[in-house]
Scaffold this motif. Sequence first.
Motif, PDB file in Angstrom:
ATOM      1  N   PRO A  76       4.727  -8.373  -5.907  1.00  0.00           N
ATOM      2  CA  PRO A  76       4.064 -10.154  -4.468  1.00  0.00           C
ATOM      3  C   PRO A  76       3.738  -9.229  -3.187  1.00  0.00           C
ATOM      4  CG  PRO A  76       6.151 -10.295  -5.196  1.00  0.00           C
ATOM      5  CD  PRO A  76       5.895  -9.392  -5.439  1.00  0.00           C
ATOM      6  N   VAL A  77       2.527 -10.034  -1.882  1.00  0.00           N
ATOM      7  CA  VAL A  77       2.171  -8.707  -2.001  1.00  0.00           C
ATOM      8  C   VAL A  77       2.653  -9.191   0.122  1.00  0.00           C
ATOM      9  CG1 VAL A  77       0.262  -8.095   0.014  1.00  0.00           C
ATOM     10  CG2 VAL A  77      -0.661  -9.060  -2.455  1.00  0.00           C
ATOM     11  N   ILE A  78       3.148  -8.543   1.246  1.00  0.00           N
ATOM     12  CA  ILE A  78       4.002  -8.143   1.921  1.00  0.00           C
ATOM     13  C   ILE A  78       3.453  -8.309   3.732  1.00  0.00           C
ATOM     14  CG2 ILE A  78       6.584  -7.829   3.092  1.00  0.00           C
ATOM     15  CD1 ILE A  78       6.725  -9.632   0.458  1.00  0.00           C
ATOM     16  N   CYS A  79       3.452  -9.180   4.429  1.00  0.00           N
ATOM     17  CA  CYS A  79       2.542  -8.739   5.428  1.00  0.00           C
ATOM     18  C   CYS A  79       4.141  -8.566   6.497  1.00  0.00           C
ATOM     19  CB  CYS A  79       1.940  -9.768   5.976  1.00  0.00           C
ATOM     20  SG  CYS A  79       1.592  -9.980   7.417  1.00  0.00           S
ATOM     21  N   PHE A  80       3.707  -7.876   7.273  1.00  0.00           N
ATOM     22  CA  PHE A  80       4.131  -7.131   8.348  1.00  0.00           C
ATOM     23  C   PHE A  80       3.998  -7.554   9.806  1.00  0.00           C
ATOM     24  CE2 PHE A  80       6.468  -4.002   4.889  1.00  0.00           C
ATOM     25  CZ  PHE A  80       7.229  -4.756   4.875  1.00  0.00           C
ATOM     26  N   CYS A  81       4.378  -7.704  10.969  1.00  0.00           N
ATOM     27  CA  CYS A  81       3.872  -9.342  11.456  1.00  0.00           C
ATOM     28  C   CYS A  81       4.292  -8.600  13.205  1.00  0.00           C
ATOM     29  CB  CYS A  81       3.346 -10.606  11.609  1.00  0.00           C
ATOM     30  SG  CYS A  81       2.938 -11.259  12.902  1.00  0.00           S
ATOM     31  N   SER A  82       4.033  -8.127  14.126  1.00  0.00           N
ATOM     32  CA  SER A  82       4.326  -7.775  15.601  1.00  0.00           C
ATOM     33  C   SER A  82       2.839  -8.771  16.507  1.00  0.00           C
ATOM     34  CB  SER A  82       4.667  -6.734  15.744  1.00  0.00           C
ATOM     35  OG  SER A  82       5.597  -6.538  15.244  1.00  0.00           O
ATOM     36  N   GLN A 192      -5.870 -16.743   4.700  1.00  0.00           N
ATOM     37  CA  GLN A 192      -6.490 -16.207   3.324  1.00  0.00           C
ATOM     38  C   GLN A 192      -7.372 -14.861   2.772  1.00  0.00           C
ATOM     39  OE1 GLN A 192     -10.156 -18.865   2.268  1.00  0.00           O
ATOM     40  NE2 GLN A 192     -10.454 -17.831   0.191  1.00  0.00           N
ATOM     41  N   LYS A 193      -7.822 -14.246   4.514  1.00  0.00           N
ATOM     42  CA  LYS A 193      -8.018 -12.696   4.306  1.00  0.00           C
ATOM     43  C   LYS A 193      -7.209 -12.293   4.497  1.00  0.00           C
ATOM     44  CE  LYS A 193      -9.576 -11.312   8.671  1.00  0.00           C
ATOM     45  NZ  LYS A 193     -10.326 -10.634   9.728  1.00  0.00           N
ATOM     46  N   LEU A 194      -5.899 -12.749   4.815  1.00  0.00           N
ATOM     47  CA  LEU A 194      -4.759 -12.054   4.902  1.00  0.00           C
ATOM     48  C   LEU A 194      -4.161 -11.771   3.769  1.00  0.00           C
ATOM     49  CD1 LEU A 194      -2.679 -10.610   6.662  1.00  0.00           C
ATOM     50  CD2 LEU A 194      -1.503 -12.764   6.594  1.00  0.00           C
ATOM     51  N   GLY A 195      -4.121 -12.476   3.295  1.00  0.00           N
ATOM     52  CA  GLY A 195      -3.613 -12.234   1.585  1.00  0.00           C
ATOM     53  C   GLY A 195      -2.260 -11.541   1.316  1.00  0.00           C
ATOM     54  N   ALA A 196      -1.517 -12.641   1.418  1.00  0.00           N
ATOM     55  CA  ALA A 196      -0.435 -12.033   1.682  1.00  0.00           C
ATOM     56  C   ALA A 196       0.615 -12.983   1.029  1.00  0.00           C
ATOM     57  CB  ALA A 196       0.872 -11.682   3.343  1.00  0.00           C
ATOM     58  N   ASP A 197       1.543 -12.917   0.640  1.00  0.00           N
ATOM     59  CA  ASP A 197       2.493 -13.617   0.079  1.00  0.00           C
ATOM     60  C   ASP A 197       3.862 -14.729   1.006  1.00  0.00           C
ATOM     61  OD1 ASP A 197       1.083 -14.174  -2.585  1.00  0.00           O
ATOM     62  OD2 ASP A 197       1.951 -12.396  -3.099  1.00  0.00           O
ATOM     63  N   PHE A 198       4.251 -13.513   1.509  1.00  0.00           N
ATOM     64  CA  PHE A 198       5.765 -13.340   2.148  1.00  0.00           C
ATOM     65  C   PHE A 198       5.824 -12.602   3.164  1.00  0.00           C
ATOM     66  CE2 PHE A 198       7.086 -14.216  -2.392  1.00  0.00           C
ATOM     67  CZ  PHE A 198       7.691 -15.395  -2.573  1.00  0.00           C
ATOM     68  N   GLY A 199       6.104 -13.147   4.286  1.00  0.00           N
ATOM     69  CA  GLY A 199       5.616 -11.943   5.367  1.00  0.00           C
ATOM     70  C   GLY A 199       7.137 -11.714   6.116  1.00  0.00           C
TER      71      GLY A 199
END
Length: 413
Positions: A76-82, A192-199
């Motif tokens: 799965p594609v993971i996103c890290f966000c701040s 949609q552009k981010l394309g992550a499954d979980f964050g």
Amino acid sequence: MLPPIQHSVLERFLRYVQIDTQSDPHSKTFPSTEKQKDLGRVLAQELQAIGASDAHMDEHGYVYATLPATVDKPVPVICFCSHMDTSPDSSGTHVKPIVHPNYDGRDLVLPDDPTVVIRLKDHPNLAEQMGNDIVTASGLTLLGADNKAGVAEIMDAAQYLLQHPEIPHGKIRILFTPDEEVGRGVEKVDLQKLGADFGYTIDGENLGAFEDETFSADAATLILHGVSAHPGFAKGKMESALKIAGDVLARLPKDRLTPEAVAGRDGFIHPVNMEGIAEKVVIHFIIRDFTDEGLAAHEAFLHQLVEEVMQHYPNSRFELQFHEQYRNMKKVLDQHPQVSEFALEAIRRAGIEPIASSIRGGTDGSRLSFMGLPCPNIFAGEHAFHSKQEWVSVQDMEKAVETIVHLAMIWAE
């Protein structure tokens, strides 16, 4: 065993906090202040320099970047966000960060305003920082650890992972957002552009803190229409909206349902702004609770209170409108238990005992979760945010970097 991390987090943090990114709750633009893009441009350039070749900032001020997968199997594609912005509650202009090495329990007197003192008795979490290095501002501004600590931690972890392609992880997306502090942080994000499954947002307080539950939140606008008259001839005629507003505020509970009297899982009704004249007054409230039922009960209470006040002003009238802000992200995250389980395991692998708790506030993760990106919150080490006494521990920031790295690996296992 991970290769040693040559941390860049402190150096990055000291640079980032000196870029003024304060957001503006009264602005109609997006982002609410153009100066937030000053940091966005720096981050996009630095991401490209360390090897995230697609890093860029879009027209809305969001920074997107990719760390390519180092494993062949599907992960799965993971996103890290701040978030990049700082709070409007205290100045973020000309921040002068100061590193206080080897903290020993002493009072930290901030030099540009010696009346601003960070004392152990007022900040009990400092008791856990003996021997660590503490970063503060100089006394005239907030520090900006909320959330530039998280930004610096994600950047440090990204550099480390790009330098060590032997570390197994799936595709990772990085997202830096504007305007979180004014409640609009993900308003124009392109999922949609981010394309992550979980964050995961990296925007928490104590070392080891993990939060998968937030308040549910509404805003309320109360408009009071009074009866104006010349004060010399007002007898029997005037019903001042200002006095009606005063009666409404005076009747709000002082020992419950108010931020200064509650903690834990108790919600509140909080007036945040009032403006007007005798003819018309507008009061803005925020309403919070961990359940939708509690939120509805608080709103019904406020409505009844206003109706009771208005009985004393028969020629006046009111409008009370409620607006949804965000909802408790636990509703979404409970459907994806591995998202939380993996975060808790990553914190343990960084050598820390996790502290699972609820957030008495909101994060970008709340709205992202309901937009389709389940997104709990992990500690960044920030303390006393939104104030001139804000501080962060260098060692806690480094542990957050380790947690991010371990979390990336766990998803690939």
